[in-house]
Write an enzyme that holds these catalytic residues in place. Structure first.
Site, PDB file in Angstrom:
ATOM      1  N   HIS A 141       0.829  -1.212   0.000  1.00 38.89           N
ATOM      2  CA  HIS A 141       0.000   0.000   0.000  1.00 38.89           C
ATOM      3  C   HIS A 141       0.863   1.261   0.000  1.00 38.89           C
ATOM      4  O   HIS A 141       0.693   2.146  -0.836  1.00 38.89           O
ATOM      5  CB  HIS A 141      -0.918  -0.004   1.215  1.00 38.89           C
ATOM      6  CG  HIS A 141      -1.716   1.252   1.367  1.00 38.89           C
ATOM      7  ND1 HIS A 141      -3.038   1.334   1.012  1.00 38.89           N
ATOM      8  CD2 HIS A 141      -1.376   2.488   1.811  1.00 38.89           C
ATOM      9  CE1 HIS A 141      -3.477   2.562   1.233  1.00 38.89           C
ATOM     10  NE2 HIS A 141      -2.483   3.280   1.728  1.00 38.89           N
ATOM     11  N   GLU A 142       1.774   1.336   0.952  1.00 39.88           N
ATOM     12  CA  GLU A 142       2.571   2.550   1.070  1.00 39.88           C
ATOM     13  C   GLU A 142       3.462   2.766  -0.139  1.00 39.88           C
ATOM     14  O   GLU A 142       3.681   3.903  -0.569  1.00 39.88           O
ATOM     15  CB  GLU A 142       3.406   2.511   2.350  1.00 39.88           C
ATOM     16  CG  GLU A 142       2.595   2.517   3.625  1.00 39.88           C
ATOM     17  CD  GLU A 142       1.663   3.707   3.728  1.00 39.88           C
ATOM     18  OE1 GLU A 142       1.934   4.751   3.104  1.00 39.88           O
ATOM     19  OE2 GLU A 142       0.641   3.583   4.417  1.00 39.88           O
TER      20      GLU A 142
END
Length: 713
Positions: free
Chosen positions: A499-500
């Protein structure tokens, strides 16, 4: 290994004295730029002496601004962290003052009247934003996301804060209502309010960052935790093990410790962090935000915030959250009964009293039990297939293939800590340089405690006409290797990583001309959608096989274990949404925290502990632990996400539509990947999110895929 790029203008190792002097120099430059625009006669305004001056300064000073305020989150030197925090405070105060410059606003309006009709494209959008921001006064700050967490963590009703904190921390628009169209007396009142809010927000998060409480437990009290976890803990002279409230300690304990008293002590401490200091800060912020809304003519602060989001009104947000809550309520109640069933079994097994209630400190533990018993997912075994080095290589390979990029690690880079790595990014076809990213993946004292992406240098056009390439840093707190094992990631952490890093790619792939529109500077209730969509790769067989291998013999995840993991995605569908984010987050708790955020920001005053306790009971059917106040740890509501917590669920509607429409049948579809880069990532904030979605989907977006992903259709 590649050489360090001269296009990186960051100074990542400034001393405390240098931070102070750079701050003073930057403040002088800021004032000079605003004077040059504000002191013009209205009749003399041109593009070059008005809009271009403001745009050029924003672009040219971006790297030094990050060099000054980023160290507070990552520097191993406390003196430097403190200097960086103080520098941010000084810069924010000056920005408040400059944002009140009526003469600058008047000359921008004068330019619009003379030349506005002839502008097109991104330049026209930039002018429109400057005028809108003069009324609302938007300034850029590096603030925490984060999700989410992204969202917030789930332990005791805290799954969501972790989630929030996991979400990207990025350079985003922080809305401040200055109201340059209003009378001076009103503007002066707003200036006073803004300065006070800035001070409070900085204090709130500094308190959280500096929190370093330690609890001590005997080995018996840590029963159920894996040996490698216990081996990694410090011991006292009398043989007790020291457990911090940082994520790599806290969440494994909440998930695996069989002793409910151990979990209760940890959950109580975790949700009491900075309670005495931060509760009055949060409640004063609520009052100040409403006073500001009153001065600007809004009924409530939440209406002001949502006006320029995709949601448009607080009423729309309320309806969205209520609609989801009603659909999930029965599923959540059913799951609570399942947890009670297992609590009875566990209590008898381990000799603890069963009080026939599910407490805040029980939730994560019994969620894990449900996974293991009903889906047979052995997360400790699964973790052995996710050594950090293998996951990192696989993740980078997937992103390179999917987005047609090439990454090359920089040799001997200048970094703020020896563990940090730096990579160059170039286009996979042309080889043209696109930007850089840092990876800072392990915890250390004083470091930002969650996982997030920091945008450090925006991709945009500089004053000399050249393109400045984007630079971002992914900061995480993945467990360090031990003497007997490499660093192993839980599946939750793999999701977080994916995600990041999606935020990192958004920043680097965007090609805006103005820094105002670079990277993730899109509508705030859409900003998480691109990265949320990429989380799906952590639940698909093909992509998982590319970033996993047993740390001992490099074998792949056994088919039966992999199949159980994929099936577990639907486990706890009502309360826990395993797909949504790290730590198998409370979906209903996401709704509850979004409702909490909206409730306090549609009120003149708020007893935050009481509001949280009431909503926890009403929406989750679970009591908040007496004496705690989760709001005192809810950093995002002090950081610019106020009245916007709903955005993580809101944006997931769009992320699921994108995934199911273009990638579900082939997660390594390079044609879809290129379209995604071109239509979603490349525009940055130069287009409205709804228009980007229409181009990528070939139609208007809808909620069908989102509801399907939650098992609600």
């Amino acid at each position: 290994m590649a050489a360090v790029s001269a296009k990186n203008k960051l100074k990542v190792n400034l001393s405390s004295a240098q931070i102070s002097s750079c701050t003073d120099e930057l403040i002088q430059q800021m004032k000079k730029v605003y004077d040059s625009v504000g002191l013009l006669n209205n009749s003399d305004v041109t593009y070059d002496n008005t809009l271009k001056v403001l745009a050029d300064f924003s672009a040219d000073c971006s790297a030094i601004r990050s060099s000054i305020d980023f160290p507070q989150h990552v520097s191993p030197d406390k003196e430097i962290r403190n200097a960086s925090t103080e520098a941010e405070r000084k810069l924010s105060e000056v920005e408040v003052e400059l944002s009140m410059r009526q003469d600058v606003y008047n000359n921008i309006k004068a330019f619009d009247e003379k030349f506005g009709q002839g502008l097109t494209g991104e330049t026209k959008r930039y002018l429109e934003r400057l005028i809108r921001n003069g009324k609302r006064n938007v300034r850029y700050l590096t603030v925490v996301q984060q999700k989410a967490n992204n969202s917030a963590p789930v332990d005791s009703l805290h799954f969501v804060i972790e989630l929030f904190c996991i979400y990207a921390i990025q350079v985003i628009h922080e809305e401040f209502n200055i109201g340059l169209h209003l009378d001076k007396e009103v503007r002066d009142k707003i200036t006073t309010i803004k300065k006070r809010m800035t001070e409070l927000s900085i204090d709130f998060n500094r308190n959280l960052n500096e929190e370093n409480d330690i609890l001590e437990f005997s080995v018996e009290e840590l029963n159920g935790l894996p040996d490698d976890f216990i081996e990694g803990l410090n011991k006292t002279d009398n043989g007790l093990y020291q457990v911090s409230l940082k994520y790599p300690h806290y969440f494994p304990c909440m998930k695996k410790a069989t002793n409910p008293e151990t979990r209760k002590k940890l959950e109580t401490a975790f949700n009491s962090r900075c309670k005495n200091e931060n509760t009055p800060i949060m409640e004063e912020l609520v009052e100040l935000r409403q006073k500001q809304a009153d001065l600007l003519g809004y009924a409530v602060h939440a209406d002001y915030v949502t006006e320029i989001r995709m949601s448009k009104t607080a009423a729309n947000v309320k309806n969205f959250l209520s609609r989801l809550a009603s659909k999930l309520k029965s599923l959540g109640e059913s799951e609570i009964q399942t947890y009670l069933k297992y609590k009875a079994i566990e209590s008898q097994k381990h000799g603890f009293e069963d009080d026939h209630k599910v407490h805040a400190w029980d939730m994560r533990y019994y969620m894990n039990i449900v996974e293991e018993k009903e889906f047979s997912v052995d997360h400790e075994k699964l973790k052995e297939y996710f050594p950090l080095e293998i996951v990192t290589k696989g993740l980078l390979d997937i992103y390179q293939l999917l987005l047609n990029l090439k990454f090359e690690e920089v040799e001997n880079p200048e970094v703020w800590h020896p563990e940090v790595r730096l990579f160059n990014v170039s286009d996979g076809s042309s080889g043209s340089f696109m930007g850089q990213f840092y990876l800072d993946l392990h915890p250390r004292e004083g470091k930002f405690g969650h996982a997030a992406c920091f945008g450090l240098q925006p991709g945009c056009i500089l004053s000399n006409g050249s393109r400045q390439h984007a630079i971002a840093a992914m900061v995480a707190n993945f467990t360090k290797p031990t003497a007997t094992r490499p660093a192993l990631l839980t599946h939750d952490e793999v999701v977080t990583y994916f995600h990041e890093f999606g935020h990192v790619m958004h920043g680097i792939c965007a090609e805006a001309s103005f820094s105002m529109f670079s990277g993730t500077r899109v509508e705030r209730d859409f900003v998480e959608a691109p990265s949320q969509m990429l989380e799906n790769w952590c639940w698909e067989r093909e992509s998982l096989s590319r970033m996993s291998a047993h740390y001992k013999d490099s074998t792949q995840i056994p088919d039966d274990l992999l199949e159980k993991l994929i099936k577990s995605k639907r486990a706890n569908a009502g309360i826990f949404n395993l797909q949504f984010h790290i730590q198998q987050t409370f979906l209903l708790q996401q709704i509850m925290l979004g409702t909490f955020d909206q409730t306090i920001h549609t009120s003149r005053k708020a007893d935050t502990a009481a509001v949280y306790a009431r909503l926890s009971e009403e929406i989750l059917g679970i009591q908040a632990t007496p004496g705690t106040n989760m709001a005192a740890t809810f950093g995002h509501l002090a950081d610019g996400y106020d009245a916007m917590y709903y955005g993580y669920l809101w944006s997931e509607v769009y992320c699921m539509d994108m995934f199911y429409t273009r990638f579900k049948n082939n997660v390594m579809d390079t044609k879809a990947g290129l379209d995604y880069r071109e239509n979603i990532l490349k525009p940055g904030g130069t287009k409205d999110a709804i228009d980007m979605l229409r181009e990528f989907l070939g139609r208007d977006p809808d909620e069908t895929a989102f509801l399907t992903s939650k098992g609600l259709t």
